[in-house]
Motif scaffolding. Structure first.
Motif, PDB file in Angstrom:
ATOM      1  N   VAL A 346      -1.526  35.261  37.170  1.00  0.00           N
ATOM      2  CA  VAL A 346      -0.378  36.026  36.645  1.00  0.00           C
ATOM      3  C   VAL A 346      -0.832  37.414  36.200  1.00  0.00           C
ATOM      4  CG1 VAL A 346       1.329  36.131  34.777  1.00  0.00           C
ATOM      5  CG2 VAL A 346       0.837  33.941  35.903  1.00  0.00           C
ATOM      6  N   LYS A 347      -0.129  38.442  36.654  1.00  0.00           N
ATOM      7  CA  LYS A 347      -0.460  39.821  36.283  1.00  0.00           C
ATOM      8  C   LYS A 347       0.596  40.348  35.316  1.00  0.00           C
ATOM      9  CE  LYS A 347      -3.436  41.693  38.151  1.00  0.00           C
ATOM     10  NZ  LYS A 347      -4.880  41.695  37.781  1.00  0.00           N
ATOM     11  N   LEU A 348       0.125  40.836  34.180  1.00  0.00           N
ATOM     12  CA  LEU A 348       1.025  41.326  33.121  1.00  0.00           C
ATOM     13  C   LEU A 348       1.133  42.850  33.153  1.00  0.00           C
ATOM     14  CD1 LEU A 348       2.591  41.036  30.376  1.00  0.00           C
ATOM     15  CD2 LEU A 348       0.348  41.168  29.256  1.00  0.00           C
ATOM     16  N   HIS A 349       2.362  43.331  33.080  1.00  0.00           N
ATOM     17  CA  HIS A 349       2.627  44.769  32.925  1.00  0.00           C
ATOM     18  C   HIS A 349       3.516  44.954  31.709  1.00  0.00           C
ATOM     19  CE1 HIS A 349       1.434  46.001  37.141  1.00  0.00           C
ATOM     20  NE2 HIS A 349       1.515  44.688  37.248  1.00  0.00           N
ATOM     21  N   LEU A 350       3.089  45.730  30.739  1.00  0.00           N
ATOM     22  CA  LEU A 350       3.959  46.120  29.621  1.00  0.00           C
ATOM     23  C   LEU A 350       4.043  47.637  29.615  1.00  0.00           C
ATOM     24  CD1 LEU A 350       2.826  43.682  26.774  1.00  0.00           C
ATOM     25  CD2 LEU A 350       4.927  43.576  28.131  1.00  0.00           C
ATOM     26  N   TYR A 351       5.214  48.134  29.203  1.00  0.00           N
ATOM     27  CA  TYR A 351       5.472  49.566  29.350  1.00  0.00           C
ATOM     28  C   TYR A 351       5.202  50.367  28.078  1.00  0.00           C
ATOM     29  CZ  TYR A 351       8.037  47.310  33.170  1.00  0.00           C
ATOM     30  OH  TYR A 351       8.397  46.532  34.231  1.00  0.00           O
ATOM     31  N   GLY A 352       4.696  49.698  27.041  1.00  0.00           N
ATOM     32  CA  GLY A 352       4.344  50.431  25.817  1.00  0.00           C
ATOM     33  C   GLY A 352       5.542  50.758  24.943  1.00  0.00           C
ATOM     34  N   LYS A 353       6.663  50.049  25.144  1.00  0.00           N
ATOM     35  CA  LYS A 353       7.841  50.322  24.293  1.00  0.00           C
ATOM     36  C   LYS A 353       7.637  49.634  22.944  1.00  0.00           C
ATOM     37  CE  LYS A 353      10.876  50.708  28.292  1.00  0.00           C
ATOM     38  NZ  LYS A 353      12.082  50.260  29.003  1.00  0.00           N
ATOM     39  N   GLN A 354       7.956  50.362  21.867  1.00  0.00           N
ATOM     40  CA  GLN A 354       7.670  49.851  20.519  1.00  0.00           C
ATOM     41  C   GLN A 354       8.669  48.795  20.063  1.00  0.00           C
ATOM     42  OE1 GLN A 354       4.941  50.722  18.840  1.00  0.00           O
ATOM     43  NE2 GLN A 354       4.356  52.033  20.554  1.00  0.00           N
ATOM     44  N   THR A 355       9.942  48.983  20.410  1.00  0.00           N
ATOM     45  CA  THR A 355      10.977  48.130  19.818  1.00  0.00           C
ATOM     46  C   THR A 355      11.642  47.249  20.862  1.00  0.00           C
ATOM     47  OG1 THR A 355      11.424  50.138  18.553  1.00  0.00           O
ATOM     48  CG2 THR A 355      12.874  48.252  18.139  1.00  0.00           C
ATOM     49  N   PRO A 356      11.371  45.941  20.812  1.00  0.00           N
ATOM     50  CA  PRO A 356      12.058  45.064  21.767  1.00  0.00           C
ATOM     51  C   PRO A 356      13.516  44.855  21.360  1.00  0.00           C
ATOM     52  CG  PRO A 356      10.351  43.873  20.528  1.00  0.00           C
ATOM     53  CD  PRO A 356      10.485  45.222  19.911  1.00  0.00           C
ATOM     54  N   LYS A 357      14.421  45.075  22.292  1.00  0.00           N
ATOM     55  CA  LYS A 357      15.847  44.837  22.022  1.00  0.00           C
ATOM     56  C   LYS A 357      16.367  43.944  23.134  1.00  0.00           C
ATOM     57  CE  LYS A 357      16.677  49.472  20.222  1.00  0.00           C
ATOM     58  NZ  LYS A 357      16.883  50.777  20.807  1.00  0.00           N
ATOM     59  N   PRO A 358      17.391  43.126  22.840  1.00  0.00           N
ATOM     60  CA  PRO A 358      17.938  42.281  23.902  1.00  0.00           C
ATOM     61  C   PRO A 358      18.367  43.151  25.092  1.00  0.00           C
ATOM     62  CG  PRO A 358      18.894  41.687  21.781  1.00  0.00           C
ATOM     63  CD  PRO A 358      18.070  42.929  21.552  1.00  0.00           C
ATOM     64  N   GLY A 359      17.986  42.739  26.282  1.00  0.00           N
ATOM     65  CA  GLY A 359      18.382  43.467  27.489  1.00  0.00           C
ATOM     66  C   GLY A 359      17.486  44.651  27.816  1.00  0.00           C
ATOM     67  N   ARG A 360      16.577  45.020  26.908  1.00  0.00           N
ATOM     68  CA  ARG A 360      15.702  46.180  27.169  1.00  0.00           C
ATOM     69  C   ARG A 360      14.512  45.749  28.011  1.00  0.00           C
ATOM     70  NH1 ARG A 360      12.485  50.179  22.972  1.00  0.00           N
ATOM     71  NH2 ARG A 360      12.705  52.013  24.311  1.00  0.00           N
ATOM     72  N   LYS A 361      14.235  46.498  29.070  1.00  0.00           N
ATOM     73  CA  LYS A 361      13.115  46.142  29.953  1.00  0.00           C
ATOM     74  C   LYS A 361      11.804  46.564  29.286  1.00  0.00           C
ATOM     75  CE  LYS A 361      15.819  46.326  34.201  1.00  0.00           C
ATOM     76  NZ  LYS A 361      16.263  47.172  35.343  1.00  0.00           N
ATOM     77  N   MET A 362      11.023  45.564  28.873  1.00  0.00           N
ATOM     78  CA  MET A 362       9.767  45.818  28.153  1.00  0.00           C
ATOM     79  C   MET A 362       8.557  45.741  29.085  1.00  0.00           C
ATOM     80  SD  MET A 362      10.824  46.215  25.032  1.00  0.00           S
ATOM     81  CE  MET A 362       9.361  46.055  24.018  1.00  0.00           C
ATOM     82  N   GLY A 363       8.673  44.944  30.158  1.00  0.00           N
ATOM     83  CA  GLY A 363       7.547  44.754  31.056  1.00  0.00           C
ATOM     84  C   GLY A 363       7.918  43.790  32.167  1.00  0.00           C
ATOM     85  N   HIS A 364       6.931  43.370  32.931  1.00  0.00           N
ATOM     86  CA  HIS A 364       7.192  42.379  33.979  1.00  0.00           C
ATOM     87  C   HIS A 364       5.921  41.601  34.282  1.00  0.00           C
ATOM     88  CE1 HIS A 364       5.747  45.799  36.499  1.00  0.00           C
ATOM     89  NE2 HIS A 364       5.253  44.843  37.258  1.00  0.00           N
ATOM     90  N   LEU A 365       6.097  40.477  34.959  1.00  0.00           N
ATOM     91  CA  LEU A 365       4.979  39.671  35.448  1.00  0.00           C
ATOM     92  C   LEU A 365       5.050  39.630  36.966  1.00  0.00           C
ATOM     93  CD1 LEU A 365       5.354  36.536  33.099  1.00  0.00           C
ATOM     94  CD2 LEU A 365       3.803  38.472  32.774  1.00  0.00           C
ATOM     95  N   THR A 366       3.888  39.698  37.614  1.00  0.00           N
ATOM     96  CA  THR A 366       3.836  39.575  39.072  1.00  0.00           C
ATOM     97  C   THR A 366       2.880  38.447  39.435  1.00  0.00           C
ATOM     98  OG1 THR A 366       4.233  41.944  39.346  1.00  0.00           O
ATOM     99  CG2 THR A 366       3.284  40.792  41.229  1.00  0.00           C
TER     100      THR A 366
END
Ligand code: AMP
Length: 389
Positions: A346-366
């Motif tokens: 599993v490869k993890l990508h996070l975009y460095g966003k500070q505040t997680p909110k419902p519906g906000r794209k924070m990252g993805h897994l490939t």
């Protein structure tokens, strides 16, 4: 891979370490910056904040909104060539920039794709297959649209809609007026409801010389109108796959765009493809090309911008991507150890966003896997493990 035209790259090549500028500070800009840096380019981002995902990664940031002229001027001064990571960029600002630097995609492509009325009109004029649609700018047009389309239909604001925002489904024509009011009675597109079998997309790239390539078709699943997962290649058979790729190349050519262009389609139960919408840039459904393709969609954006030959879009492996929305953080820090430890592929990508909110794209897994559905099952299992504690 489908190649439309071949030939030598037109115009001068912009070699590294030139500075590439990207308008927008989001995750697509961040992944463009990362691809550019790997190839030895310097990068500058025009971003409303200095902590945005793209700004965190770039060598330099000009902090300003994308339609702020002094900001654009300062940004263009630092960039040798300019691209965009989202389509809601002021077309006059892009035209201004294009008199000074190569700007790819050009302002016309961005202008067409930032407004659903212009986009539908453009696609219809060029004979691309679309769901039935009508413009809604007045009350009379709304009545005419409801009559022509029947119910259900969907009202979408012409400008600034994304991830299902600015859309209302109308199930009863008597509620059309109310639905339009809920959208602020702004210019809209009314679209007949499509009972699609699936949604697919094709990421294409086109060079300044007209050479063009596409990635294999991606199969997209949405949750609450937001992309949830992509599987590539989509299990749609060779005929649909070929047709989708040809349509994407034809759209790119009709626009005369230079850069990456994504075409989203509905695929009906009868096997017909209808163009849903265009994005003049890399796309969420193409994130998996970072690991799964010989050349990622972001590297293609760099190559097209710099006049370099496009790279191979061949897949190293079938793959799946699942998005990580802010919802994953609802019960605290996700269990990264479990998600990555259970499956070392599993490869993890996070975009460095500070505040997680419902519906906000924070990252993805490939996940890469010889069987695309197994890739998806593994990616979904990893995502579930994030919140299983
Ligand atoms: P859009 O922003 O136009 O891509 O719409 C977001 C999502 O809403 C699409 O990916 C579909 O899942 C759904 N949707 C949009 N338009 C239609 C339509 N005409 N018929 C059925 N579903 C739609």
């Amino acid at each position: 891979m489908v190649s439309a035209e071949k030939g030598n790259v037109a115009g001068p090549v912009l070699p590294p370490p030139a500075t590439l500028g990207v308008i927008g500070g989001g995750q697509l800009g961040r992944m463009f910056v990362q691809a550019a840096q790997r190839m030895g380019y310097r990068t500058v981002v025009l971003s409303p904040t200095d902590d945005a995902p793209g700004a965190q990664a770039a060598h330099a940031t000009v902090v300003a909104p994308p339609d702020h002229l002094p900001g654009i001027r300062a940004f263009v001064e630092q960039a040798d060539a300019v691209t965009v990571e989202f389509e809601n960029v002021s077309a006059p600002a892009l035209r201004w920039a294009a008199r000074r630097r190569p700007v790819r995609p050009g302002w016309r492509t961005v202008w067409v794709s930032q407004n659903r009325l212009r986009e539908k009109g453009f696609l219809a004029r060029h004979g691309f297959p679309l769901a039935p649609w009508r413009p809604v700018r007045t009350r009379d047009e709304l009545t005419a649209a409801a009559q022509a389309l029947g119910t259900p239909f969907i009202l979408k604001t012409a400008a600034s809609g994304y991830d299902g925002k600015g859309q209302v489904r109308v199930d009863d024509a008597r509620n059309a007026e109310e639905a339009w009011s809920a959208l602020g009675r702004v210019a809209c597109v009314a679209e007949g409801w499509v009972t699609f079998a699936s949604e697919v997309s094709v990421v294409a790239a086109r060079g300044a010389d007209g050479s063009a390539v596409t990635y294999p078709v991606g199969l997209n699943r949405h949750e609450r109108h937001i992309l949830d997962s992509t599987v590539m290649p989509a299990p749609v058979g060779p005929a649909v796959s070929q047709e989708a790729q040809t349509l994407a190349l034809n759209v790119a050519q009709a626009l005369g765009t230079v850069g990456v262009l994504t075409v989203e389609f509905f695929l009906t139960a009868e096997g017909a493809l209808l163009v849903n919408e265009l994005a003049p840039r890399p796309h969420n459904s193409g994130h998996l090309t970072i690991e799964a393709a010989v050349t990622s969609q972001y590297e293609q954006q760099v190559r097209a911008l710099c006049g370099l030959p496009l790279g191979s879009t061949g897949l190293v492996s079938p793959a799946a991507m699942v998005n990580l929305l802010g919802d994953v953080w609802a019960r605290g820090e996700p269990d990264w150890k479990a998600a990555l430890g259970n499956d070392p592929g599993v490869k993890l990508h996070l975009y460095g966003k500070q505040t997680p909110k419902p519906g906000r794209k924070m990252g993805h897994l490939t996940v890469l896997d010889p069987d695309p559905e197994t890739a998806l099952a593994r990616a979904l299992a990893a995502r579930r493990a994030l919140t299983a504690r």
